[in-house]
Design a protein around this motif. Structure first.
Motif, mmCIF file in Angstrom:
data_model
loop_
_atom_site.group_PDB
_atom_site.id
_atom_site.type_symbol
_atom_site.label_atom_id
_atom_site.label_comp_id
_atom_site.label_asym_id
_atom_site.label_seq_id
_atom_site.Cartn_x
_atom_site.Cartn_y
_atom_site.Cartn_z
ATOM 1 N N THR A 70 81.309 9.662 97.829
ATOM 2 C CA THR A 70 81.749 11.018 98.151
ATOM 3 C C THR A 70 81.530 11.916 96.944
ATOM 4 N N VAL A 71 81.344 13.201 97.220
ATOM 5 C CA VAL A 71 81.114 14.179 96.153
ATOM 6 C C VAL A 71 81.904 15.440 96.461
ATOM 7 N N LEU A 72 82.545 15.982 95.440
ATOM 8 C CA LEU A 72 83.189 17.287 95.543
ATOM 9 C C LEU A 72 82.346 18.277 94.763
ATOM 10 N N ASP A 73 81.717 19.210 95.471
ATOM 11 C CA ASP A 73 80.872 20.203 94.824
ATOM 12 C C ASP A 73 81.693 21.119 93.930
ATOM 13 N N GLY A 74 81.040 21.622 92.886
ATOM 14 C CA GLY A 74 81.723 22.514 91.961
ATOM 15 C C GLY A 74 82.281 23.745 92.632
ATOM 16 N N SER A 75 81.617 24.242 93.672
ATOM 17 C CA SER A 75 82.094 25.448 94.360
ATOM 18 C C SER A 75 83.400 25.221 95.094
ATOM 19 N N ASP A 76 83.727 23.955 95.363
ATOM 20 C CA ASP A 76 84.968 23.632 96.080
ATOM 21 C C ASP A 76 86.068 23.115 95.157
ATOM 22 N N ALA A 77 85.762 22.973 93.855
ATOM 23 C CA ALA A 77 86.661 22.269 92.942
ATOM 24 C C ALA A 77 88.039 22.918 92.843
ATOM 25 N N LEU A 78 88.091 24.249 92.760
ATOM 26 C CA LEU A 78 89.379 24.910 92.589
ATOM 27 C C LEU A 78 90.150 24.991 93.898
ATOM 28 N N GLU A 79 89.443 25.291 94.998
ATOM 29 C CA GLU A 79 90.131 25.410 96.286
ATOM 30 C C GLU A 79 90.652 24.056 96.764
#
Length: 349
Positions: free
Chosen positions: A154-163
Motif C-alpha cells: 500500500t502507498v499513501l501519496d504525498g497529496s493525501d498525507a495531511l488529510e
C-alpha cells in the motif's frame, strides 16, 4: 530475504524475479520515478527487504544510487550526504526521520529532496507533522508492506498525507487485497480485520518451512498478520499486529491505538504497549515509556490519567514502565518479546 522476526523467529521468504519486477513497477508509480536527474539514497541494511526493494528499481532505471553506511545513525552526517550528493529521494524509518527533522541546520542547507518516504514501522502523528514542517516542498510518501510481498503493498501519496494522517494509503495496483475475519469473510467497511494479499508480488513460500507456508496461505491468500480498517474513502489504517492484540475482559485492545494516545503526552519520547496477565480481565495493557527527559520522567499515574481522557476505560494501561530505550532489531523495529518478558518480571528498567 529473511523477515524481521519481531513476533517470532525470522523466516526466509523466497522471492522471484517476477516479485522484484512487480516491486519495481510499484515504486516507479509511488515515487514517480520518471525524471532523468533522480538520485536515490538506499539507507536500509542490505539484509532488509527495504534495501533490495529500493535498489533493484534504481539499477533497472539507471539512477545514481547512494548506499549509506549502516550502524549508528547520525542525522547531521545524513544531511551532509543528502546535500553533497544531491539526493532527490530518501527513505528512512520513522525514528530516523524524527532525528533528522530535529536538526536546526535544515533551513541553511541546499537540499534537492523531492520525495521523502518512510515505512518498516509505524510513524506517530508528531513525526509526520515534523516531516511536513522540515521538508514542506517534498512529497511525503508512506510505503507499507512486508518481506513476503517484495515488500510494498500500500502507498499513501504525498497529496493525501495531511488529510489522511496516520493512514498507510491504498493498495497498489499489482496487489489484490481483502480485509477478513477469522473465517475468511470480508468485514464491513470501518471494521477491523486481517489484511490478506495475492498477486505477482507475493512470495513463493518460506524456505525449507512447508508448515509455515501452508499456514500463511490458507484460504488461497497470503495472511499478513496485520490488523487494519478501511475508512469511507478506502484508505487503510493499521490497528495492530494480530499477535500483539490484547484481549481484556473479552474486548479487543489494539496496542497501536493505546500507543498513539500516550505518545501525545509532552514528556513522552517513545512508547510501546504490551499485554500483561491480569487475574480478573485475563490481560491488560502495559505501557513501556521512554521519557523525553530522562532526568524528569512523567509519573505512571500522570500517564494513565492522560490516556484515560483519550481512551475507553478498558483500553487504558494498568501499569507504566519507564525505561531508557526500546529494544529494536537492526532495521529499527521495536521488539516486543523482550518487553513482555521485562513486564512479566516486574522490572522497571
Amino acid at each position: 530475504m529473511y523477515t524481521s522476526g519481531t513476533t517470532g523467529r525470522p523466516k526466509g521468504a523466497m522471492l522471484s524475479y517476477q516479485n522484484l519486477l512487480g516491486q519495481t513497477l510499484t515504486l516507479a508509480r509511488a515515487f514517480r520515478l520518471v525524471r532523468n536527474d533522480e538520485v536515490v539514497a538506499v539507507t536500509s541494511p542490505m539484509f532488509h527487504i527495504a534495501a533490495i526493494g529500493a535498489l533493484v528499481p534504481d539499477l533497472i532505471f539507471g539512477y545514481p544510487t547512494v548506499i549509506t553506511p549502516t550502524g549508528a545513525f547520525d542525522p547531521e552526517q545524513f544531511l551532509d550526504l543528502l546535500e553533497a550528493e544531491g539526493v532527490t529521494n530518501a527513505f528512512l524509518v520513522p525514528t530516523q526521520w524524527q532525528a533528522v527533522c530535529a536538526s536546526p541546520s535544515i533551513p541553511d542547507r541546499r537540499l534537492r529532496l523531492r520525495t521523502i518516504s518512510w515505512g518498516a514501522a509505524p510513524a506517530s502523528t508528531a513525526i509526520l507533522r515534523a516531516m511536513a514542517t522540515a521538508f514542506p516542498d517534498a512529497a511525503n510518501v508512506c510505503t507499507f508492506g512486508q518481506t513476503e510481498m517484495s515488500p510494498v503493498t500500500t502507498v499513501l501519496d504525498g497529496s493525501d498525507a495531511l488529510e489522511k494522517l496516520g493512514s498507510i494509503g491504498k493498495p497498489v495496483p499489482l496487489v489484490d487485497v481483502r480485509i477478513v475475519d477469522d473465517e475468511m469473510n470480508d468485514v464491513p467497511r470501518g471494521a477491523v480485520g486481517e489484511i490478506v494479499y495475492r498477486g505477482p508480488q507475493t512470495m513463493l513460500g518460506y524456505w525449507d518451512n512447508p508448515q509455515e507456508t501452508a499456514k500463511a496461505f490458507h484460504g488461497g491468500w497470503f495472511h499478513s498478520g496485520d490488523l487494519v480498517r478501511a475508512d469511507e474513502d478506502g484508505f487503510l489504517y493499521v490497528v495492530d499486529r494480530l499477535k500483539d492484540m490484547i484481549i481484556s475482559g473479552g474486548e479487543n485492545v489494539y496496542c497501536g491505538e493505546v500507543e498513539a494516545a500516550i505518545a501525545d503526552h509532552p514528556n513522552v519520547h517513545e512508547v510501546a504497549v504490551v499485554g500483561s496477565p491480569h487475574p480478573k480481565w485475563g490481560e491488560t495493557p502495559v505501557a513501556v515509556v521512554v521519557p523525553r527527559d530522562p532526568a524528569a520522567p512523567p509519573s505512571p499515574a500522570d500517564l494513565i490519567e492522560f490516556a484515560s481522557t483519550r481512551l475507553a476505560s478498558y483500553k487504558k494501561p494498568t501499569k507504566v514502565v519507564i525505561i531508557d530505550a526500546l529494544p529494536r532489531n537492526a532495521s529499527g523495529k521495536v521488539l516486543k518479546a523482550p518487553l513482555r518478558e521485562q513486564v512479566l518480571e516486574g522490572s522497571e528498567g
